[in-house]
Design a protein around this motif. Structure first.
Motif, mmCIF file in Angstrom:
data_model
loop_
_atom_site.group_PDB
_atom_site.id
_atom_site.type_symbol
_atom_site.label_atom_id
_atom_site.label_comp_id
_atom_site.label_asym_id
_atom_site.label_seq_id
_atom_site.Cartn_x
_atom_site.Cartn_y
_atom_site.Cartn_z
ATOM 1 N N ARG A 47 3.064 5.241 -6.125
ATOM 2 C CA ARG A 47 1.956 5.641 -5.255
ATOM 3 C C ARG A 47 2.006 7.157 -5.116
ATOM 4 O O ARG A 47 2.655 7.694 -4.211
ATOM 5 N N THR A 51 3.379 8.731 -0.832
ATOM 6 C CA THR A 51 4.741 8.593 -1.324
ATOM 7 C C THR A 51 5.720 8.230 -0.216
ATOM 8 O O THR A 51 5.424 8.364 0.973
ATOM 9 N N TYR A 76 8.489 -1.649 -0.613
ATOM 10 C CA TYR A 76 8.301 -0.360 -1.278
ATOM 11 C C TYR A 76 8.814 0.796 -0.411
ATOM 12 O O TYR A 76 9.464 1.717 -0.916
ATOM 13 N N TYR A 77 8.524 0.771 0.886
ATOM 14 C CA TYR A 77 8.933 1.851 1.783
ATOM 15 C C TYR A 77 10.157 1.505 2.629
ATOM 16 O O TYR A 77 10.773 2.381 3.234
ATOM 17 N N LEU A 140 -1.323 0.391 3.618
ATOM 18 C CA LEU A 140 -2.207 -0.471 2.815
ATOM 19 C C LEU A 140 -2.241 -1.888 3.363
ATOM 20 O O LEU A 140 -2.309 -2.865 2.616
ATOM 21 N N SER A 170 -5.039 4.296 1.080
ATOM 22 C CA SER A 170 -5.315 4.980 -0.184
ATOM 23 C C SER A 170 -6.277 4.165 -1.042
ATOM 24 O O SER A 170 -6.194 2.940 -1.079
ATOM 25 N N ASP A 173 -7.559 0.866 -3.194
ATOM 26 C CA ASP A 173 -7.375 -0.359 -2.419
ATOM 27 C C ASP A 173 -8.734 -0.844 -1.912
ATOM 28 O O ASP A 173 -9.441 -0.092 -1.221
ATOM 29 N N GLY A 202 -6.381 9.375 0.112
ATOM 30 C CA GLY A 202 -5.087 8.768 0.371
ATOM 31 C C GLY A 202 -4.351 9.577 1.417
ATOM 32 O O GLY A 202 -4.200 10.800 1.265
#
Length: 220
Positions: A47, A51, A76-77, A140, A170, A173, A202
């Motif tokens: 992404r 980020t 992811y995060y 998201l 972002s 999507d 984003g």
């Protein structure tokens, strides 16, 4: 004279997948739902605007804090934020899909993150008492929730009086939530806009439960 029929036929064939994809995106946008577990690989793609490091900079997680992530998916995060609040901090990661919760639990164990608590739950009815968290974030995710207003009410409820909320959005999507509408909704709940980072397509935006002295907008 060369017939144009084969060219037109080829153009039509090439256009079909595009139109099908557009139709799917429009249906998905009008019927909010989380990304299916079967498509989990897509949510782990890089992404470039929203980020991990940019989320950390906007969220400003501190060691020892108790944080909430709504809709972590495959995480992811999650690991990035969890490491920022070590050693005594705890990150609760709430996802509505049990498959995602189990996937996240396995991933955090493999990464050696022991301060993450994956929980199956609904953003519209968070399983926590009032004033539980120092900060909460969702990336998201807001547009995938059928009742966004109720979800925002719940986030405001579980934040401490001096807590902070970060929302990441972002394109492309299909559930993208524009900043101005997001700001209006959140400020109606008494949280003050404090900072935004990213681009116009984003961004991460932070809101504080206690009014900020100065707002920062660093959208490129």
């Amino acid at each position: 004279m060369v017939s144009r029929r084969p060219v037109r036929a080829m153009v039509a064939l090439l256009a079909l997948p595009l139109l099908a994809g557009l139709g799917y995106a429009l249906r998905w946008r009008s019927n909010p739902s989380p990304c299916p577990y079967a498509q989990r690989h897509a949510i782990d793609l890089p992404r470039p605007v929203i980020t991990r490091s940019r989320l950390r900079d906007v969220l400003k997680p501190r060691p020892g804090e108790r944080l909430l992530e709504v809709g972590p998916g495959t995480g992811y995060y999650t690991g990035t934020v969890a490491r920022a609040i070590e050693p005594a901090g705890t990150l609760h990661a709430v996802d509505v899909q049990s498959e995602m919760v189990e996937h996240l639990r396995t991933r955090m164990r493999q990464e050696g993150e022991s301060n993450v608590e994956p929980v199956r739950g609904d953003a519209r009815s968070l399983p926590y008492p009032d004033d539980t968290f120092d900060a909460a974030y969702l990336v998201l995710v807001l547009g995938e929730i059928p009742d966004r207003e109720r979800a925002l009410d719940e986030l405001e409820r579980v934040l401490k009086p001096d807590g902070r909320l970060v929302v990441g959005e972002s394109l492309p999507d299909p559930h993208f939530v524009g900043f101005e509408g997001l700001r209006r909704r959140i400020e109606q709940r008494g949280l003050a806009f404090d900072a935004r980072a990213g681009t116009r397509v984003g961004y991460f935006a932070r809101f504080d439960a206690s009014p900020a002295a100065e707002s920062i907008d660093s959208v490129e």
